[in-house]
Each structure stands twice: as structure tokens, then as C-alpha cells.
Design an enzyme around this catalytic site. Structure first.
Site, PDB file in Angstrom:
ATOM      1  CG  HIS A  38      -2.038   0.942   1.164  1.00 17.80           C
ATOM      2  ND1 HIS A  38      -1.856   2.298   1.104  1.00 17.80           N
ATOM      3  CD2 HIS A  38      -3.367   0.730   1.112  1.00 17.80           C
ATOM      4  CE1 HIS A  38      -3.049   2.882   1.020  1.00 17.80           C
ATOM      5  NE2 HIS A  38      -3.978   1.951   1.014  1.00 17.80           N
TER       6      HIS A  38
ATOM      7  NE  ARG B  72      -2.633   6.541  -2.877  1.00 16.36           N
ATOM      8  CZ  ARG B  72      -2.893   5.563  -3.728  1.00 16.36           C
ATOM      9  NH1 ARG B  72      -2.798   5.763  -5.011  1.00 16.36           N
ATOM     10  NH2 ARG B  72      -3.231   4.365  -3.302  1.00 16.36           N
TER      11      ARG B  72
END
Ligand SMILES: Cc1cc2nc3c(=O)[nH]c(=O)nc-3n(C[C@H](O)[C@H](O)[C@H](O)COP(=O)(O)OP(=O)(O)OC[C@H]3O[C@@H](n4cnc5c(N)ncnc54)[C@H](O)[C@@H]3O)c2cc1C
Length: 581
Positions: free
Chosen positions: A239, A261
Site C-alpha cells: 500500500h 488519494r
């Protein structure tokens, strides 16, 4: 202590109480309420595993304009055409049924739009906003409702029971599982007609990692020892945004969710310069593998923050807005001294998910009759890269299917098998090795071995690999395996009740075994694809003739890797299921 195991009998034994294990129990019970079902779990039911930690949410094609074909194509393309297409299709179609079940039958509340429809947010690598969520604490909602339903049905629970090994009868049929009761240290043999492996993988062998502390790849190591093939083991997902708050805190490595994001968060190098556009046209919304590699490259180039990572910056989206959308994340960052809403947070890529796992069919059967697999222990659904939001969908969809398949299987498989006494003895001897006579070892040696494992896997079998590094880490793993075999608990750590030193040694042993499988698969794949990047073979493989790796143990420590062709059963590279692609 008497090492003769207690004996229990059950129709279905489920190993693990995450989304996969709990759904399997509920569906098996629904299919036949007369079945005797037992869930054995290393921690406390409802409190352990990674499903509870799900932050971002659950991918499902619900909204107008989206479709299962679109979800399928995103999954296949995100997985670099390596997923097994029948598994991926089962995932995307089953997710719709499962999300309705979670809401309407189990009572989960998910966030809604003003018009009453379910809110679905953006996650990276997807062509449609399809991630269902409850704020950024989706997993707690799901696992709490699942646990309540399991409790209310009287399904037997063996909590704080650790599975050690599968046991066969003298003819090789599955007889059950050897466990140990963590609270007493007593061995327990559970004889079962069907067993589900749902211990949730979890790449906790890397310096930075996200999964829950109870996860040490136990199920995958057990599967290797049983001789089952594991596919795609080189595909470890990092991640991109693990919290980086210094090595003194275990908060370092924990994940800051992808929705940040997706919502428009920026990644900045140590000098405050936004860099993702240099790596991908989708910038911060590129898939996890691309963003992790970009951050790693920035780190290697020395453009880092004080703790050695990069910054995640959300302030340009408005502090109040960020706080409203990501309350849990903002609070977590504040605990570590960062202001996520208005300032910058230091982040580092963190090992998050194993795309690899036991080879299985869409009905959750494995090549071993009576042994089923679901969730993160299984391999083939995501190929080279899992899309955020497809993990919890995977465990809940296939967990439910496994429950139904096991109930159906038991209609014609009603007999128990007796474990081979020699196999039972060998499995106990394996677990007992740390108690064996011999010069004792300081408990701190385990800590040192764990640090060695973390660093070697992070440096040489992580985000960027090459042949030299993989050979280096292979040698480290051989050394660790030998040291663990010789490790003897010190006198003050020989009481078996809640003996965490003993369990640390067992955890490390499994992590080393599974790390070997990762390394062997990574050595065999001489190209770059999704989560697997070889600096010495940077070119991608020809997609049209794509193969996946399959690792199998020969019984001793030797592992063989075979390349098997991907079956493009629904769509071929270059084609699409979308009408207007
Ligand atoms: C921080 C974090 C955030 C995530 N966010 C998302 C997200 O937003 N969306 C998404 O789709 N996915 C997400 N994931 C991934 C997702 O959590 C997993 O893919 C999924 O929950 C795995 O479910 P599972 O049932 O296979 O395993 P788990 O939920 O991990 O359950 C495994 C169970 O097995 C038990 N167990 C382990 N070893 C043994 C043993 N030896 N004996 C007995 N029991 C054992 C554990 O105690 C646990 O109960 C996230 C993961 C993490 C770590």
C-alpha cells in the site's frame, strides 16, 4: 506437560474468523442448520484479523452507469491479465448479492447519498466510483454485524486457538487439524469432515506492514506443508501510504486509506514537490503498485522526509472537508503528531496484501478433498495487483460460497477419518521443538531474528527486486530457518499458558516458510508485472501468453515452481467485455 491432545469432533471446522470465516459459518448454517460447525480462531472472534481493519470500503457495481462487466474489466486490467477470470467473475457478480445481504439481512449501515442511494467513493485503478463504505471504518461495521449473527446461532467457537497443522489419515484423506489452546498451551485435535482455510494470509514479514498482529501466514505455511500448490506468491501488494512516524511506534506502517488519494490527495517529496505525474498519467490515482514503486524510487534517490519517506498532503482540499470525510484517519494521524486535515503527513509504502495463495476453484474447493479455502489465503482472484476495495469483497463473497459448498459436500461425505498416529506425533513434535532438550536460547534472539527477516524481505524481496538480492534473501531465510530449528525456550519462558515467546517462534517459523515461497516465485518470474518488479528484467511479460507461478513443497524444505498458463476463459488481452470500450 502432557502433550496428548484433547479431541473434538465437528462436521465443519473453519480456521479464521474474518469476513471469509464468518460468512462461511453463516452460509453453512443457513444451508443446513443441523450441521455442527466450529470456528477456531487465533484471537477473539470479532476482534482480530484484517476484515475488522478495513477502512476504505467494498467494491461493488451498484450505481447507474456502472456494471459487473466494468468491475470485471477493472479487476482483470488492474491484475495485469493474471487473474483467473472465472474467479474474478465470481467476485464481481457475487459482490452484488453479498452487499445486499450485508445491508438487508445482517444489518450493516453504509453511507448514503441525499437521495437515499448508497454512496460509492473513488478508489485508485477503477474506471467508476464503486466503493461502498461506512465513513473510513467500514470493516468494524461489517465484522460487528457478522459476529453478532454468529453468536446468535450457537456456532461453536474455539477462541484463542491456534491452528498448527492439517492431519491426514493413513491413506492420505483429510482427518482434521491440530491446534493449540493459547490460554493453556494444551494441544487440541479437531476431527472434521470438512475444513475451511480462512486465516487471511497477511505479509507481516516486511519491515513496514499493515495487517493485524495475529497474522503470520499460518494457513499458507500449513498449506505448503500439506503439499498444496500456492499461486502468484511473488505478488505482494504494498500500500503506498503507510503512516511513517518513526521506528519507536507500532503505528508506523499502518495504512492511510486509498480514498485519500482518490479524493485528490497529493504526494510530495521531501522538498515539497509533487512527483507522481513523472511516473504515471493518473498521477496519485494510479494503481498501488505504480504509486508504491514511484515512492520507493523517490526514497532511493534520497528525496525524503525526516523519517525517510514522502509526504501525503490533503490541505488543499479544505481542512473541514477532509475532517468530515476522513475522521478516523485524521484522528490516527493526530495521535502521531501529524495534521492530516490541514498539513502534511509522512508516509512510506507498506506491505498490505498477498495476492498469492492456495490454488482453488470458484466453488472454493482445493485439490485436497475436504479442504476448502476462501479469503486472503486463496490465490488467483486478483492476479498481479488487487484493486483497493476488492479484498473484503473477496473474503465475503468466497466465504459465503465456501459455506454453501461445504454444506453440499457433506451430504455425500459423512464419515470421519482417523488421523495417522505417526502424522499426529510428527505435528506435535514440530510444535514442541522449542521445548526440546538442549542449550536454551535467550528470548531476545527471536526479536533479533524477526528484525533480520523484516529488513531482508524489505530490502531484497519487496517493491523492487533483482537476482542478486533474491539470492541474498534466500541465504538469510536459510540461516533463519536453521536458527529457529535450534531455538530452545529459556527456562523462564517454558510455561505454556499464554506463552507468547513460543507463539512468536511459531509465527516466525511460518513467516520464514512463506517468505521462501515468495522468493522462489520472484526468482522464477523473470519479467515485471503488477506488484512484482524485477530491476534486472524490467520489461513486462507478453500478456497474450501470460503464465502464473505455482509453488509447491516437496515435503522437505525444497520448493518447486511451475509456470502455468492463464486461462482467458471470458476475455482475451486486447478485448473487452464492455460494449462501448
Ligand atoms: C489496515 C487494512 C485496511 C484494509 N482496507 C481494506 C479496504 O478498505 N477494502 C478492502 O477491500 N480490503 C481492505 N483490506 C484487506 C482486507 O482486510 C482483507 O483482504 C480481508 O479482510 C481478508 O479477510 P479474511 O477473512 O481472508 O482474513 P482476516 O479478516 O484477516 O481473518 C483472518 C482470521 O484468521 C485468524 N487466524 C490467523 N491465523 C490463525 C491460526 N493459525 N489459527 C486460527 N486462526 C487464525 C485470525 O485471527 C483472523 O480471525 C485492508 C487490510 C488492512 C490490513
Amino acid at each position: 506437560m502432557d502433550s496428548t491432545p484433547l479431541r473434538l469432533e465437528t462436521d465443519i471446522l473453519i480456521l479464521g474468523a474474518g469476513g471469509a470465516g464468518l460468512f462461511a459459518a453463516l452460509h453453512a448454517h443457513q444451508a443446513n442448520p443441523a450441521l455442527d460447525i466450529t470456528i477456531a480462531v487465533k484471537g477473539l472472534l470479532g476482534k482480530c484479523g484484517c476484515t475488522r481493519m478495513v477502512q476504505g470500503g467494498y467494491n461493488v457495481a451498484l450505481a447507474q452507469g456502472d456494471s459487473i462487466e466494468r468491475h470485471f474489466m477493472d479487476t482483470i486490467e488492474g491484475g495485469k491479465w493474471l487473474p483467473d477470470q472465472d474467479l474474478a467473475w465470481t467476485l464481481v457478480t457475487g459482490a452484488i448479492e453479498r452487499i445486499h445481504e450485508l445491508e438487508n439481512e445482517l444489518g450493516c449501515f453504509f453511507d448514503r447519498n441525499p437521495d437515499g442511494t448508497i454512496h460509492q467513493k473513488a478508489f485508485a485503478g477503477q474506471t467508476f466510483d464503486r466503493t461502498v463504505h461506512k465513513g473510513d471504518l467500514t470493516g468494524i461495521e461489517i465484522i460487528n454485524r457478522l459476529a453478532e449473527q454468529v453468536w446468535s446461532r450457537g456456532i461453536r467457537r474455539l477462541e484463542e486457538h491456534r491452528a498448527l497443522d492439517f492431519l491426514l489419515d493413513v491413506e492420505g484423506a483429510l482427518a482434521g487439524v491440530l491446534l493449540t489452546d493459547v490460554r493453556t498451551g494444551r494441544y487440541v485435535f479437531v476431527q472434521a469432515k470438512a475444513v475451511l482455510l480462512a486465516t487471511g494470509g497477511g505479509p507481516t514479514m516486511y519491515r513496514f506492514h499493515t495487517p493485524s498482529g495475529d497474522k503470520s501466514c499460518d494457513g499458507l505455511a500449513m498449506a505448503l506443508r500439506l503439499g498444496l500448490p500456492l499461486r502468484d506468491m511473488e505478488m505482494v501488494q504494498f500500500h503506498p501510504t503507510g503512516l511513517l512516524a518513526g521506528m519507536h511506534t507500532r503505528m508506523t506502517g499502518t495504512v492511510l486509506e486509498e480514498g485519500l488519494r482518490g479524493a485528490g490527495g497529493h504526494l510530495l517529496d521531501g522538498g515539497g514537490v509533487r512527483f507522481m505525474a513523472n511516473y504515471d498519467v493518473q498521477a496519485e490515482r494510479a494503481t498501488r503498485d505504480v504509486v508504491s514503486r514511484a515512492i520507493f524510487t523517490e526514497m532511493r534517490a534520497g528525496r525524503t522526509t525526516p523519517n525517510g519517506g514522502v509526504y501525503l498532503s490533503m490541505g488543499h482540499l479544505g481542512a473541514a472537508n477532509v475532517l468530515r470525510q476522513f475522521k478516523g484517519m485524521v484522528e490516527r494521524c493526530a495521535d502521531c503528531g501529524f495534521d492530516l486535515a490541514a498539513g502534511r503527513v509522512e508516509v512510506v509504502p507498506t506491505a498490505h496484501y498477498m495476492m498469492g495463495g492456495v490454488e482453488f476453484a470458484p466453488d472454493c474447493t482445493t485439490e485436497r478433498a475436504g479442504l476448502f479455502v476462501a479469503g486472503e489465503d486463496s490465490g488467483g482472484v486478483h492476479g498481479a495487483n488487487r484493486l483497493g476495495g476488492n479484498g473484503v469483497a473477496n473474503s465475503t463473497v468466497f466465504g459465503g460460497i465456501a459455506g454453501e459448498t461445504m454444506a453440499a459436500w457433506l451430504v455425500s461425505h459423512r464419515a470421519f477419518c482417523e488421523p495417522d498416529p505417526a502424522a499426529l506425533e510428527a505435528a506435535i513434535a514440530r510444535a514442541e521443538v522449542t521445548f526440546a532438550p538442549g542449550p536454551t536460547t535467550s528470548a531476545s534472539a527471536l526479536e533479533e531474528m524477526r528484525e533480520t527477516l523484516y529488513q531482508a524481505m524489505w530490502d531484497d524481496a519487496g517493491i523492487v527486486r533483482n537476482a542478486q538480492g533474491l539470492s541474498r534473501v534466500e541465504a538469510v531465510l536459510d540461516g533463519l530457518a536453521a536458527r529457529l530449528a535450534a531455538f530452545r525456550l529459556p527456562a523462564e519462558a517454558r510455561d505454556r499458558a499464554f506463552n507468547l515467546t513460543w507463539h512468536d517462534a511459531l509465527n516466525l517459523d511460518n513467516l520464514v516458510s512463506v517468505s521462501r515461497a515468495i522468493v522462489r516465485a520472484a526468482q522464477a518470474r523473470e519479467n515485471s508485472c503488477g506488484a512484482h518488479h524485477r530491476a534486472d528484467f524490467p520489461a513486462p511479460a507478453d500478456v497474450a501468453s501470460a503464465t502464473f507461478t505455482s509453488v509447491r513443497s516437496g515435503g522437505d524444505a525444497t520448493l518447486t515452481v511451475t509456470a502455468k498458463p492463464v486461462n482467458f476463459s471470458r476475455v482475451r488481452p486486447g478485448q473487452s467485455l464492455l460494449v462501448h470500450a
